[in-house]
Design a protein around this motif. Sequence first.
Motif, PDB file in Angstrom:
ATOM      1  N   UNK A  82       0.995  -0.570  -8.261  1.00 50.95           N
ATOM      2  CA  UNK A  82      -0.351  -0.466  -8.806  1.00 50.95           C
ATOM      3  C   UNK A  82      -0.976  -1.844  -8.625  1.00 50.95           C
ATOM      4  N   UNK A  83      -2.221  -1.900  -8.146  1.00 50.24           N
ATOM      5  CA  UNK A  83      -2.901  -3.178  -7.928  1.00 50.24           C
ATOM      6  C   UNK A  83      -3.910  -3.421  -9.037  1.00 50.24           C
ATOM      7  N   UNK A  84      -3.899  -4.645  -9.574  1.00 56.65           N
ATOM      8  CA  UNK A  84      -4.878  -5.035 -10.592  1.00 56.65           C
ATOM      9  C   UNK A  84      -5.666  -6.230 -10.092  1.00 56.65           C
ATOM     10  N   UNK A 115       4.689   0.573 -10.658  1.00 54.82           N
ATOM     11  CA  UNK A 115       4.283   1.636 -11.574  1.00 54.82           C
ATOM     12  C   UNK A 115       5.466   1.972 -12.468  1.00 54.82           C
ATOM     13  N   UNK A 116       5.168   2.285 -13.717  1.00 55.10           N
ATOM     14  CA  UNK A 116       6.173   2.768 -14.657  1.00 55.10           C
ATOM     15  C   UNK A 116       5.711   4.130 -15.167  1.00 55.10           C
ATOM     16  N   UNK A 117       6.618   5.077 -15.360  1.00 54.27           N
ATOM     17  CA  UNK A 117       6.202   6.379 -15.879  1.00 54.27           C
ATOM     18  C   UNK A 117       5.413   6.238 -17.178  1.00 54.27           C
ATOM     19  N   UNK A 118       4.348   7.007 -17.296  1.00 50.47           N
ATOM     20  CA  UNK A 118       3.454   7.033 -18.451  1.00 50.47           C
ATOM     21  C   UNK A 118       2.698   5.713 -18.651  1.00 50.47           C
ATOM     22  N   UNK A 136       0.424   6.175  -9.617  1.00 49.62           N
ATOM     23  CA  UNK A 136       0.996   5.227  -8.664  1.00 49.62           C
ATOM     24  C   UNK A 136       0.081   5.064  -7.456  1.00 49.62           C
ATOM     25  N   UNK A 137      -0.102   3.813  -7.020  1.00 54.29           N
ATOM     26  CA  UNK A 137      -0.975   3.529  -5.893  1.00 54.29           C
ATOM     27  C   UNK A 137      -2.395   3.201  -6.297  1.00 54.29           C
ATOM     28  N   UNK A 138      -2.759   3.371  -7.586  1.00 55.04           N
ATOM     29  CA  UNK A 138      -4.119   3.059  -8.040  1.00 55.04           C
ATOM     30  C   UNK A 138      -4.456   1.593  -7.799  1.00 55.04           C
ATOM     31  N   UNK A 139      -5.716   1.342  -7.478  1.00 52.12           N
ATOM     32  CA  UNK A 139      -6.258  -0.013  -7.419  1.00 52.12           C
ATOM     33  C   UNK A 139      -7.262  -0.097  -8.563  1.00 52.12           C
ATOM     34  N   UNK A 140      -6.991  -0.983  -9.514  1.00 55.94           N
ATOM     35  CA  UNK A 140      -7.774  -1.075 -10.747  1.00 55.94           C
ATOM     36  C   UNK A 140      -8.479  -2.429 -10.792  1.00 55.94           C
ATOM     37  N   UNK A 187      -8.502   5.618  -6.163  1.00 56.50           N
ATOM     38  CA  UNK A 187      -7.289   6.450  -6.227  1.00 56.50           C
ATOM     39  C   UNK A 187      -7.219   7.365  -5.018  1.00 56.50           C
ATOM     40  N   UNK A 188      -6.027   7.520  -4.491  1.00 56.50           N
ATOM     41  CA  UNK A 188      -5.795   8.448  -3.386  1.00 56.50           C
ATOM     42  C   UNK A 188      -5.447   9.815  -3.952  1.00 56.50           C
TER      43      UNK A 188
END
Length: 194
Positions: free
Chosen positions: A121-123, A135-138, A183-187, A164-165
């Motif tokens: 995940x990109x911040x 990424x971590x679940x939840x 997972x994979x989100x760019x925030x 998001x894809x």
Amino acid sequence: MLMTCFMRHRFAGQTVLLGMAAILAGCSAGSDLQPLPAYDPNQYKLGVDDEIRVITYGQDQLTSDFRVDSNGKIAFPLTGALQAEGLTTAQFAAEITTALEKARMVREPHVSVEVTSYRLVSLLGEVARPGQYPYQPFMTMLTAVAAAGGFTYRALEQRAYVVRQEGDHTVVGRMAPQDYVKPGDVIKIYERHF
């Protein structure tokens, strides 16, 4: 009469201030974006760069770690490349089982799949340490920000801009602190202006 005139001016001033606050709120960063569709972490689907462990019970030579390649596939022994992207771990285990049965190399295969390392995940923006994080679940927007060292003092904490894809297309929208990250989100955390 003087009191009535004072009250009229006082209320008029408050109306102007309230009107200006409403206009500024409407112009604040990300307010024009639509909320992203909700993501259910219980329905996690494999994607490019996920690392998984495939366990084939009673077949140690077919138990190993794999990475989903850029085509969304895994090169599995005896079966060749198998499509993993877009499948849950249970669906992919069933896919491997079917492929092994077709190849007639293993009698009654019992396969399980688990994720050992998720996509990143990109911040960006107003976080202490911008970058990519596992990424971590939840994971929520707030826990993703915590992984990046927290908000800066200039951060707008109520919403973020997200890319998001979703399958074959890219979605852009806003996310609230309690929303789940995919997972994979760019925030991008916005800077507040006042």
